[in-house]
Design an enzyme around this catalytic site. Structure first.
Site, PDB file in Angstrom:
ATOM      1  N   ARG A 262       0.870  -1.183   0.000  1.00 29.21           N
ATOM      2  CA  ARG A 262       0.000   0.000   0.000  1.00 29.21           C
ATOM      3  C   ARG A 262       0.898   1.220   0.000  1.00 29.21           C
ATOM      4  O   ARG A 262       1.752   1.359   0.867  1.00 29.21           O
ATOM      5  CB  ARG A 262      -0.866  -0.040   1.264  1.00 29.21           C
ATOM      6  CG  ARG A 262      -1.898   1.023   1.397  1.00 29.21           C
ATOM      7  CD  ARG A 262      -2.459   1.062   2.814  1.00 29.21           C
ATOM      8  NE  ARG A 262      -1.423   1.481   3.749  1.00 29.21           N
ATOM      9  CZ  ARG A 262      -0.941   0.717   4.731  1.00 29.21           C
ATOM     10  NH1 ARG A 262      -1.408  -0.491   4.942  1.00 29.21           N
ATOM     11  NH2 ARG A 262       0.013   1.177   5.516  1.00 29.21           N
ATOM     12  N   HIS A 266      -1.415   4.064   6.558  1.00 27.92           N
ATOM     13  CA  HIS A 266      -2.369   3.049   7.039  1.00 27.92           C
ATOM     14  C   HIS A 266      -3.781   3.625   7.010  1.00 27.92           C
ATOM     15  O   HIS A 266      -4.702   3.021   6.480  1.00 27.92           O
ATOM     16  CB  HIS A 266      -1.981   2.631   8.459  1.00 27.92           C
ATOM     17  CG  HIS A 266      -3.009   1.802   9.136  1.00 27.92           C
ATOM     18  ND1 HIS A 266      -3.237   0.496   8.790  1.00 27.92           N
ATOM     19  CD2 HIS A 266      -3.886   2.105  10.113  1.00 27.92           C
ATOM     20  CE1 HIS A 266      -4.220   0.015   9.544  1.00 27.92           C
ATOM     21  NE2 HIS A 266      -4.629   0.979  10.349  1.00 27.92           N
ATOM     22  N   TYR A 275       7.744   5.014  10.348  1.00 27.91           N
ATOM     23  CA  TYR A 275       8.133   3.607  10.467  1.00 27.91           C
ATOM     24  C   TYR A 275       8.513   2.951   9.157  1.00 27.91           C
ATOM     25  O   TYR A 275       8.887   1.787   9.138  1.00 27.91           O
ATOM     26  CB  TYR A 275       7.001   2.799  11.128  1.00 27.91           C
ATOM     27  CG  TYR A 275       5.654   2.971  10.460  1.00 27.91           C
ATOM     28  CD1 TYR A 275       4.679   3.778  11.027  1.00 27.91           C
ATOM     29  CD2 TYR A 275       5.360   2.329   9.265  1.00 27.91           C
ATOM     30  CE1 TYR A 275       3.449   3.955  10.423  1.00 27.91           C
ATOM     31  CE2 TYR A 275       4.135   2.499   8.656  1.00 27.91           C
ATOM     32  CZ  TYR A 275       3.179   3.305   9.237  1.00 27.91           C
ATOM     33  OH  TYR A 275       1.964   3.472   8.630  1.00 27.91           O
TER      34      TYR A 275
HETATM   35  C1  TPP Z   1      -8.773  -6.363  17.409  1.00 32.19           C
HETATM   36  C2  TPP Z   1      -8.121  -5.118  16.923  1.00 32.19           C
HETATM   37  N1  TPP Z   1      -6.942  -4.725  17.453  1.00 32.19           N
HETATM   38  C3  TPP Z   1      -6.349  -3.583  17.033  1.00 32.19           C
HETATM   39  C4  TPP Z   1      -6.935  -2.806  16.073  1.00 32.19           C
HETATM   40  C5  TPP Z   1      -6.281  -1.500  15.622  1.00 32.19           C
HETATM   41  N2  TPP Z   1      -5.766  -1.682  14.245  1.00 32.19           N
HETATM   42  C6  TPP Z   1      -6.496  -1.300  13.180  1.00 32.19           C
HETATM   43  S1  TPP Z   1      -5.803  -1.746  11.732  1.00 32.19           S
HETATM   44  C7  TPP Z   1      -4.480  -2.450  12.509  1.00 32.19           C
HETATM   45  C8  TPP Z   1      -3.414  -3.121  11.681  1.00 32.19           C
HETATM   46  C9  TPP Z   1      -3.976  -4.136  10.760  1.00 32.19           C
HETATM   47  O1  TPP Z   1      -2.996  -4.666   9.951  1.00 32.19           O
HETATM   48  P1  TPP Z   1      -3.306  -5.717   8.833  1.00 32.19           P
HETATM   49  O2  TPP Z   1      -4.162  -6.808   9.362  1.00 32.19           O
HETATM   50  O3  TPP Z   1      -2.009  -6.107   8.233  1.00 32.19           O
HETATM   51  O4  TPP Z   1      -4.192  -4.941   7.781  1.00 32.19           O
HETATM   52  P2  TPP Z   1      -3.840  -3.697   6.853  1.00 32.19           P
HETATM   53  O5  TPP Z   1      -4.592  -2.531   7.459  1.00 32.19           O
HETATM   54  O6  TPP Z   1      -2.364  -3.495   6.822  1.00 32.19           O
HETATM   55  O7  TPP Z   1      -4.364  -4.047   5.526  1.00 32.19           O
HETATM   56  C10 TPP Z   1      -4.600  -2.323  13.895  1.00 32.19           C
HETATM   57  C11 TPP Z   1      -3.588  -2.782  14.870  1.00 32.19           C
HETATM   58  C12 TPP Z   1      -8.176  -3.259  15.551  1.00 32.19           C
HETATM   59  N3  TPP Z   1      -8.820  -2.556  14.601  1.00 32.19           N
HETATM   60  N4  TPP Z   1      -8.733  -4.400  15.975  1.00 32.19           N
END
Ligand code: TPP
Lengths: 368, 327
Positions: A262, A266, A275
């Site tokens: 991406r 985020h 980061y």
């Molecule tokens: C259970 C939970 N813990 C923490 C979060 C906060 N949070 C939102 S997105 C994220 C990272 C997600 O990473 P990934 O699964 O790799 O998806 P990406 O957004 O990179 O596509 C976090 C820690 C959340 N939404 N839900």
């Protein structure tokens, strides 16, 4: 830097079982099969361009304060659209907060997506007829809902598949493992589609997990696993199509890892410079972009023309403008709507609280 | 036709009859199939309905509740068993973030007709985390219904209603009373409505509110005080904690002017606190004495050598009633 994401090097990716149809310069790594005809190729291109334009627009709207926090997906179009085009109308889709390219391709209205990020209650509705669930914000939890849906369709003998989208970070959550385990035990018609974009907010995959790949997790649950170039829309389409056919034939679940990136933050509330080496994004855009790649291939096949591009862009603009129009025409939100749909029937205490809010909304809210 | 059944048998019969009547009803949980559940609530149902209706799931509470949500989305009516209430904790995210919110999130496009059954409460000499009463977690969460039967008759009728309810229902079964006593239970399928409390015993002097295993304690204490001091206690079994039957609760206090709440849960921010607020709003001018509550203490439900000291005892309930009567 090279290996933080683990993906900049093609040889490494290949070594980890990375399948590809289109090389980054638009050449063919593998022969196309009969399903990938010219009209599909053009459709893929059109959907990717439209989704990207929408995504950029949404980021702008957020900057103008017309949307709340937004989660961009630019760079991940191939993974989302290749998979969305590989499934059928009656299949079920369980997306995350970032999978709008997939849902819009499937027919979800852009207006709904805008409403969702504008914090409107309406943003979670209007998708049942399309068999799309609203975006899941908690990470990985919705994979179990997808499992339950696939389980229900199997019990009801409906020959459809369910797809659940998630990110690399999600693969660390317990619910991801519970979902794969249940899917394996009940041998469900489900496809787990991971967009491994290398980061879960700030944490690189190398710190997320000691596993080299996400797809290898499949073997622990004795389900099919496959790792594809997630910036190659054909590779994704092919893997999901095969997984879907297998599922429909009673072959059970598949875990697909689409390796992608991406470019942006985020979310619009986040600053990736803290980061992530920004050169990485520049590099991916310059050398692996899913849209450029398909465009080169289409040019090679003499399918891409200036006229076609102009048509696609006009289509994108028209659709986005129409969505913005619709979005702008929404009445101001009615706070009393928050009391609706908490239960099938509104209980007494909610009726009274709604009345209390209604009084407060009139003038100063004081009663004599 | 009615038979003398205990609460477990009544619960089992409710599932059996609903499964027979409606092919969408499926059961899932740990050890509920071959083993018939650790308390035997689902005994015999696997043999009767087969492996496409009764599932011995992997040991994964989030998996059970999360996939039950998906099953409900897909047109089934799952009845999930969580082996003990505290083992719902790994699934709380599914319960609070999804089960409770799906209707709201989708503006009513999807509803989740599903039940999560679980034994709860202390008094069974179980190991750690086998005796919790954290009903307030669920009552505090909009979108859930929370039902606690205290008698075999109600257990069957309420579970039938829970299975037929369009909203997710947390069905808390007071473990201690599972086999404690029997009652006439009709053989036919019947319903006890959710959201309606029951005046178990009419009285003039003080209203006692209780649910789950505390109901029997309230009844026996009231009986003693009737004999010893001539107090006339009205006893109300709440049966449904969410939604709450305000009218019955308020009417009782308007009549007696005094109230005592007996809850097994920890004292702070429990259901009793909620009832006191409600009565403060709705019946203050009728009160002749401050409302009393007798609760578990604000400590982790302790190991069983002191379990009985944690739970409301007859002595404490008695003292509570006397205090409010003599205020
Ligand atoms: C259970 C939970 N813990 C923490 C979060 C906060 N949070 C939102 S997105 C994220 C990272 C997600 O990473 P990934 O699964 O790799 O998806 P990406 O957004 O990179 O596509 C976090 C820690 C959340 N939404 N839900």
């Amino acid at each position: 830097m090279l290996m933080e994401h683990g993906l900049r090097d093609d040889r490494l990716a290949q070594g980890l079982g990375f399948t590809q149809f289109l090389t980054p310069d638009g050449g063919l790594a593998k022969q196309l099969d009969g399903r990938m005809d010219d009209s599909l190729l053009l459709d893929m291109y059109r959907n990717m361009v439209i989704a990207r334009q929408f995504d950029r627009k949404a980021v702008n709207l957020q900057r103008q304060g017309r949307l709340g926090t937004y989660a961009p997906f630019e760079g991940q179009e191939a993974a989302q659209i290749g998979s969305a085009l590989a499934i059928a109308k009656d299949d079920w889709m369980f997306p995350t907060y970032r999978d709008h390219a997939a849902t819009i391709t499937r027919g979800q209205s852009m207006t709904t997506v805008l409403l969702y990020w504008a914090g409107r209650l309406e943003g979670g509705a209007g998708t049942k007829s399309l068999r799309i669930l609203p975006p899941s914000v908690p990470i990985a939890t919705h994979l179990l809902h997808a499992v339950g849906m696939a389980w229900a369709t199997k019990l009801r003998k409906e020959n459809v598949v369910t797809v659940g989208y998630f990110g690399d970070g999600a693969s660390s959550e317990g619910d991801f493992h519970e979902a794969l385990n249940f899917a394996g035990v009940y041998h469900l018609p489900i496809i787990f589609i991971c967009q491994n974009n290398g980061y879960a907010i700030s944490v690189p995959f190398s710190k997320q997990s000691a596993s080299k790949t996400i797809s290898q997790r499949a073997s622990a649950y004795d389900i099919e696993g496959e790792r594809v170039d997630g910036n190659d829309v054909l590779a994704v389409f092919d893997a999901v199509s095969r997984a879907r056919e297998r599922a429909r034939a009673g072959g059970g679940p598949t875990l697909i890892e689409a390796v992608t990136f991406r470019y942006g933050a985020h979310t619009t509330a986040d600053d990736p410079k803290r980061y992530r080496d920004q050169e990485l994004a520049t590099d991916w855009r310059a050398h692996r972009d899913p849209i450029t790649r398909l465009k080169r291939f289409l040019e090679e096949r003499q399918l891409w023309t200036e006229d076609f591009e102009a048509d696609v862009m006009a289509d994108a603009t028209a659709r986005i403008e129409q969505a913005l129009d619709e979005f702008a025409r929404y009445d101001a939100p009615n706070p009393l709507d928050m009391f609706e749909h908490v239960y099938a029937e509104m209980p007494w205490h909610l009726k009274e609280q709604a009345a209390e809010l209604e009084r407060a909304m009139e003038k100063d809210g004081m009663q004599p | 036709m009615s038979r003398n059944l205990n609460i477990l048998q009544a619960i089992s019969e409710a599932m059996d009859q609903k499964m027979e009547q409606d092919g969408r009803v499926v059961l899932l949980g740990e050890d509920i199939g071959t083993n018939g559940g650790v308390f035997r609530a689902t005994d015999g149902l696997l043999e009767k309905f087969g492996e496409d209706r009764v599932f011995d799931t992997p040991l994964a509470e989030s998996g059970i509740v999360g996939s039950a949500i998906g099953l409900a989305l897909g047109g089934m009516i799952p009845v999930a068993e969580i082996q003990f209430l505290a083992f719902m904790y790994p699934a709380l995210e599914q319960v609070l973030s999804h089960a409770a919110r799906m209707r709201f999130r989708t503006r009513g496009e999807y509803s989740l007709p599903m039940v999560i059954r679980t034994p709860y409460g202390a008094g069974i000499r179980g190991p750690e985390l086998h005796g919790e009463s954290v009903e307030a977690f669920f009552v505090h969460t909009p979108g859930l219904k929370v039902v606690v039967p205290s008698t075999p008759y109600d257990a069957k009728g309420l579970l039938v209603s829970a299975i037929e309810d369009p909203d997710p229902v947390i069905f808390l079964e007071p473990t201690r009373t599972y086999r404690a006593f029997r009652e006439e239970v009709p053989e036919a399928l019947y319903r006890v409505p959710i959201g309606k409390a029951k005046v178990v015993q009419e009285g003039r002097d003080v209203s006692i509110f209780a649910w789950g295993s505390m109901l029997q304690l309230a009844i026996s204490t009231a009986r003693q005080l009737q004999v010893e001091r001539g107090y006339s206690c009205e006893i109300v079994d709440l049966r449904s904690l969410a939604p709450l039957d305000r009218d019955t609760i308020v009417a009782s206090v308007q009549k007696t002017g005094r109230a005592l709440i007996v809850q097994e849960a920890h004292k702070t921010a429990g259901m009793a606190s909620e009832l006191i607020s409600l009565l403060n709003d709705e019946a203050l001018v009728y009160l002749k004495a401050p409302i009393k509550r007798v609760s578990g203490f604000d400590v982790p439900v302790p190991f069983f050598s002191v379990e009985d000291d944690f739970m409301p005892t007859q002595a404490r309930v008695k003292q509570g009633i006397v205090d409010t009567m003599l205020f």
